[in-house]
Design a protein around this motif. Structure first.
Motif, mmCIF file in Angstrom:
data_model
loop_
_atom_site.group_PDB
_atom_site.id
_atom_site.type_symbol
_atom_site.label_atom_id
_atom_site.label_comp_id
_atom_site.label_asym_id
_atom_site.label_seq_id
_atom_site.Cartn_x
_atom_site.Cartn_y
_atom_site.Cartn_z
ATOM 1 N N PRO A 1 0.835 -1.211 0.000
ATOM 2 C CA PRO A 1 0.000 0.000 0.000
ATOM 3 C C PRO A 1 0.869 1.260 0.000
ATOM 4 O O PRO A 1 2.029 1.227 0.410
ATOM 5 C CB PRO A 1 -0.780 -0.125 1.302
ATOM 6 C CG PRO A 1 0.060 -0.978 2.186
ATOM 7 C CD PRO A 1 0.779 -1.921 1.264
ATOM 8 N N ASP A 2 0.310 2.344 -0.467
ATOM 9 C CA ASP A 2 1.010 3.623 -0.467
ATOM 10 C C ASP A 2 0.870 4.347 0.869
ATOM 11 O O ASP A 2 1.685 5.183 1.211
ATOM 12 C CB ASP A 2 0.459 4.529 -1.565
ATOM 13 C CG ASP A 2 0.751 3.981 -2.944
ATOM 14 O OD1 ASP A 2 1.825 3.377 -3.137
ATOM 15 O OD2 ASP A 2 -0.110 4.144 -3.830
ATOM 16 N N LEU A 3 -0.188 4.036 1.606
ATOM 17 C CA LEU A 3 -0.490 4.747 2.840
ATOM 18 C C LEU A 3 -1.090 3.797 3.864
ATOM 19 O O LEU A 3 -1.963 2.996 3.535
ATOM 20 C CB LEU A 3 -1.475 5.884 2.552
ATOM 21 C CG LEU A 3 -1.964 6.720 3.718
ATOM 22 C CD1 LEU A 3 -0.801 7.476 4.354
ATOM 23 C CD2 LEU A 3 -3.039 7.686 3.260
ATOM 24 N N ILE A 4 -0.618 3.895 5.103
ATOM 25 C CA ILE A 4 -1.141 3.083 6.199
ATOM 26 C C ILE A 4 -1.515 4.021 7.348
ATOM 27 O O ILE A 4 -0.699 4.848 7.751
ATOM 28 C CB ILE A 4 -0.092 2.075 6.702
ATOM 29 C CG1 ILE A 4 0.274 1.091 5.590
ATOM 30 C CG2 ILE A 4 -0.602 1.343 7.944
ATOM 31 C CD1 ILE A 4 1.477 0.228 5.912
ATOM 32 N N PHE A 5 -2.736 3.880 7.856
ATOM 33 C CA PHE A 5 -3.130 4.559 9.082
ATOM 34 C C PHE A 5 -2.998 3.526 10.197
ATOM 35 O O PHE A 5 -3.671 2.501 10.176
ATOM 36 C CB PHE A 5 -4.570 5.086 8.997
ATOM 37 C CG PHE A 5 -4.704 6.278 8.108
ATOM 38 C CD1 PHE A 5 -4.448 7.546 8.601
ATOM 39 C CD2 PHE A 5 -5.076 6.144 6.789
ATOM 40 C CE1 PHE A 5 -4.557 8.658 7.782
ATOM 41 C CE2 PHE A 5 -5.187 7.248 5.964
ATOM 42 C CZ PHE A 5 -4.926 8.503 6.458
ATOM 43 N N MET A 6 -2.101 3.783 11.166
ATOM 44 C CA MET A 6 -1.784 2.815 12.207
ATOM 45 C C MET A 6 -2.224 3.341 13.561
ATOM 46 O O MET A 6 -1.687 4.331 14.064
ATOM 47 C CB MET A 6 -0.282 2.571 12.229
ATOM 48 C CG MET A 6 0.184 1.618 13.297
ATOM 49 S SD MET A 6 -0.285 -0.081 13.010
ATOM 50 C CE MET A 6 0.810 -0.501 11.675
ATOM 51 N N ASP A 7 -3.231 2.678 14.150
ATOM 52 C CA ASP A 7 -3.691 3.044 15.486
ATOM 53 C C ASP A 7 -2.607 2.651 16.483
ATOM 54 O O ASP A 7 -2.183 1.501 16.525
ATOM 55 C CB ASP A 7 -5.002 2.341 15.807
ATOM 56 C CG ASP A 7 -5.677 2.889 17.050
ATOM 57 O OD1 ASP A 7 -4.959 3.314 17.983
ATOM 58 O OD2 ASP A 7 -6.912 2.886 17.090
ATOM 59 N N VAL A 8 -2.138 3.589 17.272
ATOM 60 C CA VAL A 8 -1.022 3.310 18.186
ATOM 61 C C VAL A 8 -1.473 2.759 19.530
ATOM 62 O O VAL A 8 -0.650 2.305 20.314
ATOM 63 C CB VAL A 8 -0.127 4.553 18.391
ATOM 64 C CG1 VAL A 8 0.480 4.984 17.066
ATOM 65 C CG2 VAL A 8 -0.877 5.697 19.027
ATOM 66 N N ASN A 9 -2.777 2.758 19.806
ATOM 67 C CA ASN A 9 -3.278 2.289 21.102
ATOM 68 C C ASN A 9 -4.108 1.023 20.978
ATOM 69 O O ASN A 9 -5.149 0.886 21.591
ATOM 70 C CB ASN A 9 -4.110 3.390 21.772
ATOM 71 C CG ASN A 9 -3.265 4.579 22.129
ATOM 72 O OD1 ASN A 9 -2.149 4.412 22.585
ATOM 73 N ND2 ASN A 9 -3.776 5.770 21.898
ATOM 74 N N MET A 10 -3.650 0.075 20.196
ATOM 75 C CA MET A 10 -4.370 -1.191 20.051
ATOM 76 C C MET A 10 -4.010 -2.119 21.207
ATOM 77 O O MET A 10 -2.914 -2.017 21.761
ATOM 78 C CB MET A 10 -4.001 -1.861 18.729
ATOM 79 C CG MET A 10 -4.397 -1.058 17.510
ATOM 80 S SD MET A 10 -3.977 -1.884 15.963
ATOM 81 C CE MET A 10 -2.202 -1.823 15.965
ATOM 82 N N PRO A 11 -4.922 -3.029 21.574
ATOM 83 C CA PRO A 11 -4.596 -3.990 22.636
ATOM 84 C C PRO A 11 -3.543 -4.990 22.147
ATOM 85 O O PRO A 11 -3.394 -5.214 20.955
ATOM 86 C CB PRO A 11 -5.927 -4.682 22.911
ATOM 87 C CG PRO A 11 -6.753 -4.449 21.706
ATOM 88 C CD PRO A 11 -6.279 -3.186 21.076
ATOM 89 N N ILE A 12 -2.830 -5.576 23.039
ATOM 90 C CA ILE A 12 -1.795 -6.588 22.824
ATOM 91 C C ILE A 12 -0.568 -5.987 22.162
ATOM 92 O O ILE A 12 0.496 -5.948 22.745
ATOM 93 C CB ILE A 12 -2.302 -7.823 22.069
ATOM 94 C CG1 ILE A 12 -3.458 -8.470 22.841
ATOM 95 C CG2 ILE A 12 -1.154 -8.809 21.815
ATOM 96 C CD1 ILE A 12 -4.161 -9.568 22.099
ATOM 97 N N MET A 13 -0.682 -5.530 20.926
ATOM 98 C CA MET A 13 0.456 -4.904 20.247
ATOM 99 C C MET A 13 -0.017 -3.610 19.605
ATOM 100 O O MET A 13 -0.769 -3.621 18.637
ATOM 101 C CB MET A 13 1.044 -5.819 19.173
ATOM 102 C CG MET A 13 2.253 -5.196 18.482
ATOM 103 S SD MET A 13 2.969 -6.214 17.185
ATOM 104 C CE MET A 13 3.671 -7.527 18.152
#
Length: 68
Positions: A1-13
């Motif tokens: 993908p060209d762009l990733i939105f990554m949630d930084v407060n997910m459970p476990i990792m």
């Protein structure tokens, strides 16, 4: 993908751990997403190799600014 939105407060990792430990992204731009104040996590996101930070809830104008 060209762009990733990554949630930084997910459970476990969370997004920071996923980015650093899994070497995801390749050439993609990664935007950290958090309900926390963006300024509070900006340095941590940069250290993890993320390109920018946007605060939840998403607002279209904030998304556009993060992509510029």
């Amino acid at each position: 993908p060209d762009l990733i939105f990554m949630d930084v407060n997910m459970p476990i990792m969370g997004g920071f751990e996923a980015k650093v430990n899994k070497k995801i992204g390749g050439q993609a731009h990664i935007i950290a997403v958090s309900g926390d104040d963006p300024e509070a996590i900006r340095d941590q996101a940069a250290e993890a190799g993320m390109d920018n930070v946007v605060q939840k809830p998403f607002v279209v104008d904030r998304m556009r600014m993060a992509l510029q």
